[in-house]
Design a protein around this motif. Sequence first.
Motif, PDB file in Angstrom:
ATOM      1  N   PHE A 130       0.837  -1.195   0.000  1.00 52.11           N
ATOM      2  CA  PHE A 130       0.000   0.000   0.000  1.00 52.11           C
ATOM      3  C   PHE A 130       0.878   1.254   0.000  1.00 52.11           C
ATOM      4  O   PHE A 130       1.971   1.245   0.540  1.00 52.11           O
ATOM      5  CB  PHE A 130      -0.899   0.020   1.243  1.00 52.11           C
ATOM      6  N   GLY A 131       0.379   2.314  -0.609  1.00 52.59           N
ATOM      7  CA  GLY A 131       1.090   3.574  -0.525  1.00 52.59           C
ATOM      8  C   GLY A 131       1.323   4.243  -1.859  1.00 52.59           C
ATOM      9  O   GLY A 131       0.957   3.736  -2.928  1.00 52.59           O
TER      10      GLY A 131
ATOM     11  N   LYS B 157      -0.738   1.259   7.725  1.00 53.76           N
ATOM     12  CA  LYS B 157      -0.082   0.464   6.695  1.00 53.76           C
ATOM     13  C   LYS B 157       0.369   1.374   5.565  1.00 53.76           C
ATOM     14  O   LYS B 157      -0.177   2.459   5.368  1.00 53.76           O
ATOM     15  CB  LYS B 157      -1.000  -0.638   6.173  1.00 53.76           C
ATOM     16  N   GLY B 158       1.366   0.933   4.848  1.00 54.04           N
ATOM     17  CA  GLY B 158       1.864   1.746   3.761  1.00 54.04           C
ATOM     18  C   GLY B 158       3.378   1.809   3.759  1.00 54.04           C
ATOM     19  O   GLY B 158       4.052   1.036   4.444  1.00 54.04           O
TER      20      GLY B 158
ATOM     21  N   VAL C 201       4.304   2.982  17.807  1.00 52.14           N
ATOM     22  CA  VAL C 201       3.922   3.159  16.406  1.00 52.14           C
ATOM     23  C   VAL C 201       4.230   1.866  15.670  1.00 52.14           C
ATOM     24  O   VAL C 201       5.343   1.338  15.759  1.00 52.14           O
ATOM     25  CB  VAL C 201       4.687   4.330  15.750  1.00 52.14           C
ATOM     26  N   GLU C 202       3.248   1.357  14.948  1.00 55.94           N
ATOM     27  CA  GLU C 202       3.423   0.140  14.154  1.00 55.94           C
ATOM     28  C   GLU C 202       3.042   0.450  12.704  1.00 55.94           C
ATOM     29  O   GLU C 202       1.893   0.787  12.418  1.00 55.94           O
ATOM     30  CB  GLU C 202       2.535  -0.991  14.693  1.00 55.94           C
ATOM     31  N   ILE C 203       4.007   0.354  11.803  1.00 56.58           N
ATOM     32  CA  ILE C 203       3.758   0.523  10.376  1.00 56.58           C
ATOM     33  C   ILE C 203       3.821  -0.867   9.749  1.00 56.58           C
ATOM     34  O   ILE C 203       4.884  -1.496   9.743  1.00 56.58           O
ATOM     35  CB  ILE C 203       4.783   1.473   9.741  1.00 56.58           C
ATOM     36  N   VAL C 204       2.680  -1.347   9.272  1.00 59.34           N
ATOM     37  CA  VAL C 204       2.567  -2.748   8.860  1.00 59.34           C
ATOM     38  C   VAL C 204       2.274  -2.837   7.363  1.00 59.34           C
ATOM     39  O   VAL C 204       1.818  -1.881   6.732  1.00 59.34           O
ATOM     40  CB  VAL C 204       1.459  -3.460   9.662  1.00 59.34           C
ATOM     41  N   SER C 205       2.523  -4.001   6.794  1.00 56.10           N
ATOM     42  CA  SER C 205       2.270  -4.211   5.371  1.00 56.10           C
ATOM     43  C   SER C 205       0.799  -4.428   5.079  1.00 56.10           C
ATOM     44  O   SER C 205       0.309  -4.108   3.994  1.00 56.10           O
ATOM     45  CB  SER C 205       3.087  -5.396   4.847  1.00 56.10           C
ATOM     46  N   ASP C 206       0.066  -4.962   6.053  1.00 57.67           N
ATOM     47  CA  ASP C 206      -1.371  -5.179   5.911  1.00 57.67           C
ATOM     48  C   ASP C 206      -1.963  -5.316   7.299  1.00 57.67           C
ATOM     49  O   ASP C 206      -1.236  -5.489   8.289  1.00 57.67           O
ATOM     50  CB  ASP C 206      -1.651  -6.423   5.061  1.00 57.67           C
ATOM     51  N   LYS C 207      -3.275  -5.248   7.380  1.00 58.65           N
ATOM     52  CA  LYS C 207      -3.958  -5.349   8.665  1.00 58.65           C
ATOM     53  C   LYS C 207      -4.896  -6.544   8.650  1.00 58.65           C
ATOM     54  O   LYS C 207      -5.794  -6.621   7.818  1.00 58.65           O
ATOM     55  CB  LYS C 207      -4.748  -4.063   8.951  1.00 58.65           C
ATOM     56  N   SER C 208      -4.684  -7.446   9.577  1.00 58.43           N
ATOM     57  CA  SER C 208      -5.511  -8.644   9.706  1.00 58.43           C
ATOM     58  C   SER C 208      -5.773  -8.881  11.187  1.00 58.43           C
ATOM     59  O   SER C 208      -5.208  -8.202  12.055  1.00 58.43           O
ATOM     60  CB  SER C 208      -4.793  -9.854   9.110  1.00 58.43           C
ATOM     61  N   ALA C 209      -6.622  -9.863  11.482  1.00 59.18           N
ATOM     62  CA  ALA C 209      -6.873 -10.205  12.883  1.00 59.18           C
ATOM     63  C   ALA C 209      -5.576 -10.602  13.579  1.00 59.18           C
ATOM     64  O   ALA C 209      -5.337 -10.223  14.733  1.00 59.18           O
ATOM     65  CB  ALA C 209      -7.895 -11.345  12.963  1.00 59.18           C
ATOM     66  N   ALA C 210      -4.720 -11.328  12.875  1.00 63.98           N
ATOM     67  CA  ALA C 210      -3.436 -11.738  13.455  1.00 63.98           C
ATOM     68  C   ALA C 210      -2.550 -10.522  13.741  1.00 63.98           C
ATOM     69  O   ALA C 210      -1.822 -10.488  14.747  1.00 63.98           O
ATOM     70  CB  ALA C 210      -2.720 -12.703  12.519  1.00 63.98           C
ATOM     71  N   THR C 211      -2.616  -9.519  12.857  1.00 63.91           N
ATOM     72  CA  THR C 211      -1.847  -8.290  13.066  1.00 63.91           C
ATOM     73  C   THR C 211      -2.259  -7.620  14.361  1.00 63.91           C
ATOM     74  O   THR C 211      -1.411  -7.242  15.182  1.00 63.91           O
ATOM     75  CB  THR C 211      -2.070  -7.310  11.895  1.00 63.91           C
TER      76      THR C 211
END
Length: 236
Positions: free
Chosen positions: A60-61, A125-126, A147-157
């Motif tokens: 994303f981004g 994310k991004g 701060v958490e910058i993640v590749s995607d957001k899921s329940a596990a995230t």
Amino acid sequence: MQSELTTIGFDADDTLWQNEQFFRMTEKRFVAMLVDHGEETHISARLLDAERRNLAVYGFGIKGFTLSMIETAIEVTEGRVPASVIAEILAAGREMLNHPIEALPHARETVEALAGAYRLVLITKGDLFDQERKLAQSGLGDLFDAVEIVSDKSAATYARIFSRHGDGPEKSMMVGNSLKSDVVPAIEAGGWGIHVPHELTWVLEHVEPPVGASRFRQIADLGELPGLIESITKSG
């Protein structure tokens, strides 16, 4: 019995500050560049197809969006896109990356009101550099405990982040404008999901609201969040 809510996660783009409007503006500019090669709706549809294909590759981004514009320009012109158009697409992407932050209504006052009383985590994310730039410009960074910058957001995230920075998802809340990324997976992880609608939401983020979920709430803007949290903790 009072709720044991201890941790609040905030999305960033289109929750704390404007984001999608810059993508829409750039898309209109991009379509105008290719006006001789198809109708506006056709070019926009081809761009969306490219974005959908490329999410797994570029994430994303803005950088992924820029590459998708270049790919679409090559496709719709059958490889004859002028170098000047490619240069203009790259310039448009750079402008997006340098655009000043525009905070959304009640963002600062709400984060300030909750800081200290709860552990606050920014979860976005991004692109790493772009998200770090926007957070620094926003002036909100010091109010967050993590701060958490993640590749995607899921329940596990969310399960991982709220266990790392809080007391697990069951004692946590996620606040954001995207039902798909911010609300539904947070609820699936066992937390609260608070939807703050934005007038512009990317079509790939659209899902039906989880109206039957007991931990789903929707508010008109961030100014309503402290009152909602107070009602939740009292009714625990």
